[in-house]
Each structure stands twice: as C-alpha cells, then as structure tokens.
Write an enzyme that holds these catalytic residues in place. Structure first.
Site, mmCIF file in Angstrom:
data_model
loop_
_atom_site.group_PDB
_atom_site.id
_atom_site.type_symbol
_atom_site.label_atom_id
_atom_site.label_comp_id
_atom_site.label_asym_id
_atom_site.label_seq_id
_atom_site.Cartn_x
_atom_site.Cartn_y
_atom_site.Cartn_z
ATOM 1 N N LYS A 132 51.864 35.738 10.517
ATOM 2 C CA LYS A 132 51.824 35.012 9.247
ATOM 3 C C LYS A 132 52.272 33.569 9.452
ATOM 4 C CE LYS A 132 52.517 39.264 6.632
ATOM 5 N NZ LYS A 132 53.500 40.175 6.019
ATOM 6 N N ASP A 161 53.867 37.580 -2.294
ATOM 7 C CA ASP A 161 53.473 38.907 -1.803
ATOM 8 C C ASP A 161 53.101 39.827 -2.966
ATOM 9 O OD1 ASP A 161 52.994 39.884 0.665
ATOM 10 O OD2 ASP A 161 54.977 40.757 0.983
ATOM 11 N N GLN A 171 59.747 40.740 4.419
ATOM 12 C CA GLN A 171 58.921 41.626 5.249
ATOM 13 C C GLN A 171 59.357 43.077 5.064
ATOM 14 O OE1 GLN A 171 56.103 40.790 7.016
ATOM 15 N NE2 GLN A 171 55.893 43.008 7.224
#
Ligand code: NAP
Length: 294
Positions: A56, A123, A100
C-alpha cells in the site's frame, strides 16, 4: 457455457484507476497546494499484514500520495494504538488513516476502528462508514468490496435486478459487498459457514461473490451457466507456486460468462480503491469531492 469467459482484469483496470488518481493528486497539488497523505497503523509481525502495508505504501508513493506508517510490536497496548490513531486524526498532513487488520490478539480492534476520524476512514470499516453504507450514503466503502463493484461497472456488467449470492459475511468483505449490491438493486443472498445446501443457492446466482478464505472451494458445478464470478479469495496452498482463489478457476471458467483471475483480479482493485479513497478524503478537506458512492 463452453466458450472462454470474459476475463475481468483487475490489474489493467487498477492501472486505469491509478492513472485517474495521479491526475487528481496533481490537481490537488497545483490548485490547492495539498499533497494527499495516508497513514497506516501496523501492530505485530503477521507476514501478510507487513506485506500488505508495504504494498500500500509503495502504491501511494507511485501515485504521489505521502505515505507514513506507525509500527508496533506484538506487545503493543490498546492505549498505544489508540494514542497513535488520535495523533493521526489530528495531523493535518494525514487525510486517510488505515488500521491494518487483524490487530494482534488481546487488542480491541473494534474500539480502534471506531476511533478513526470518519473523515479519514479511507478503509471504510469504521462504525460511521458502515452505518452510512446501510443507509446507502457511504463516502468511504471497504476497499475490496468497492473494488469488486468498480470492476463490474468498468466492464459494464449490470447489477440491478440480478440475483447476487455472496459467500462470506465478514465485516471487511462479505457484509459490505452484500450491502453495496443491495444498494445497487440486486437481490442478495448471503451465505456463510452454517448455510445448508450451499451449491443449491450458488446455482441461482447471476453474480457469485466468493469471500471465504478456502482454496478453490467453489467449483464449476456450483455455478449457474453464464454467471459472473468475483473471487476475493487469496489462499496459500502448500506445494503450489502461486496463491489461489476461493474458486476453482479451471472448472468455473468453463461455466461462467465473466470471471476474475487470482492473482490479478480483485487484489489490485483493493489498493486502487484505497488510493482513490485517500484522494477523495483530501478533496473533501479542500471543499470538493464526489458524493457518497455506497
Ligand atoms: P473471514 O473473516 O475469515 O470470513 C470468511 C467468511 O467465510 C465467514 O463469513 C465464514 O462464515 C465464511 N465461510 C467459511 N467457511 C465457509 C464454508 N465452508 N461455506 C460457506 N461460508 C464459509 O475472511 P475475510 O477477511 O472476509 O476474507 C475472505 C477471503 O478474502 C480470504 O481468502 C482473504 O485472504 C481474502 N481477502 C482478499 C482481499 C483482497 O484484497 N483481494 C482483501 C481481504 C481479504 P462464518 O461467518 O459463519 O464464520
């Protein structure tokens, strides 16, 4: 169906999206003097998580997005992680905050995700974003489901009126995917590990989404001829060189009319959507941006 199905090429489609992202980043820099920034919070040494964060960050840098990471060991405390999230929420140079998943055992992931500023929830799995998705008003939608719907759209495959069957009901994947498809007027069935007669249900699907985490579980005989197959799975199989999806590509591609390969299908779309969401967050900060997509 015996002819070759349409290959839903996530690598090529993601390349197009990334070029669009780069143009939006340039515009933000030139007109507003703003460089979009994404910050990742990583705890523990889960190799997949470490790799995902690295991928990412590299993708951000290529697109002209500033990328930072707060990294913690497996012994990180809830307070440390929350403090990092609060600092990133307050940081004007950070437009997107990504925690994450999964956090190490013992940490309350739900509380950490809830702490992310909704305006930075690129996200799309914070409480606010998920609630907005239920209402069909989400600005940020979880990247993998959003990437799958984007893939359908870019290939002009219709959703409205179709029967979509989603296998898997995780908060990051199955559930938001089902909601996105419902919001686009599909008739949606969600299956999970307690579903009886799975194949009977999958055989009714015009659009089949596999989001399970079980290598090649969906086989061609479980599909309706002509189905569109989206395979989010990414599974390591001992003795195989390459990771495989949740669908058995060989048998499914003999029955499907369109299908995502693994790798090169859903995976690249996930990162492309993350970049796009980060730019959207920066655009919203300067006062413009697209309305909610979900
Ligand atoms: P997860 O949290 O483990 O959820 C798996 C889901 O599959 C659960 O809802 C589970 O049901 C269901 N399931 C398990 N066994 C089943 C069975 N035999 N029949 C029907 N349903 C079954 O996994 P996830 O995080 O959603 O990820 C799913 C897959 O997508 C994994 O392969 C993961 O690596 C991949 N993934 C890919 C990306 C990408 O960027 N491409 C991103 C994220 C994840 P229950 O709820 O009943 O347990």
């Amino acid at each position: 169906m015996t002819e070759t199905p349409l290959l839903l090429d996530g690598t090529a489609t993601a390349r197009v999206i990334r070029a669009e992202v780069e143009a939006r980043v340039r515009h933000l820099k030139e007109v507003y003097g703003v460089t979009p920034g994404l910050a990742a919070v990583l705890a523990g040494d889960n190799p997949a998580s470490v790799t995902y964060v690295r991928m990412k960050r590299r993708a951000c840098e290529k697109a002209g997005i500033t990328s930072t990471a707060r990294e913690f060991g497996s012994d990180a405390t809830q307070e440390q992680i929350l403090e990092a999230v609060h600092e990133l929420n307050a940081d004007r140079g950070v437009h997107g905050v990504l925690v994450q998943h999964p956090l190490p055992k013992g940490l309350d992931e739900s509380e950490v995700l809830a702490a992310v500023d909704p305006n930075k929830d690129v996200d799309g799995i914070g409480r606010g974003s998920l609630g907005d998705l239920v209402k069909g008003e989400a600005v940020f939608v979880a990247c993998t489901p959003a990437g799958m719907v984007e893939l359908l759209d870019r290939y002009r495959l219709p959703i409205e009126g179709k029967h979509a069957v989603v296998i898997g009901r995780s908060v990051i994947l199955g559930k938001p995917m089902a909601l996105l498809l419902l919001n686009r007027n599909a008739t949606v069935t969600i299956c999970h590990s307690k579903t009886h007669n799975l194949a009977e249900i999958t055989r009714q699907a015009d659009i089949l989404v596999a989001a399970v985490g079980r290598a090649e579980m969906v086989t061609g005989d479980m599909l309706k001829p002509g189905a569109v197959v989206l395979d989010a799975g990414y599974n390591r199989v001992p003795g195989r060189d390459q990771d495989v999806g949740d669908c058995d590509y060989e048998s499914c591609s003999r029955v499907a009319s369109a299908i995502t390969p693994v790798p090169g299908g859903v995976g690249p779309m996930t990162i492309a959507v993350l970049l796009a969401n980060t730019v959207t967050a920066a655009e919203r900060r300067v006062g413009f941006g697209k309305p909610g997509a979900g």
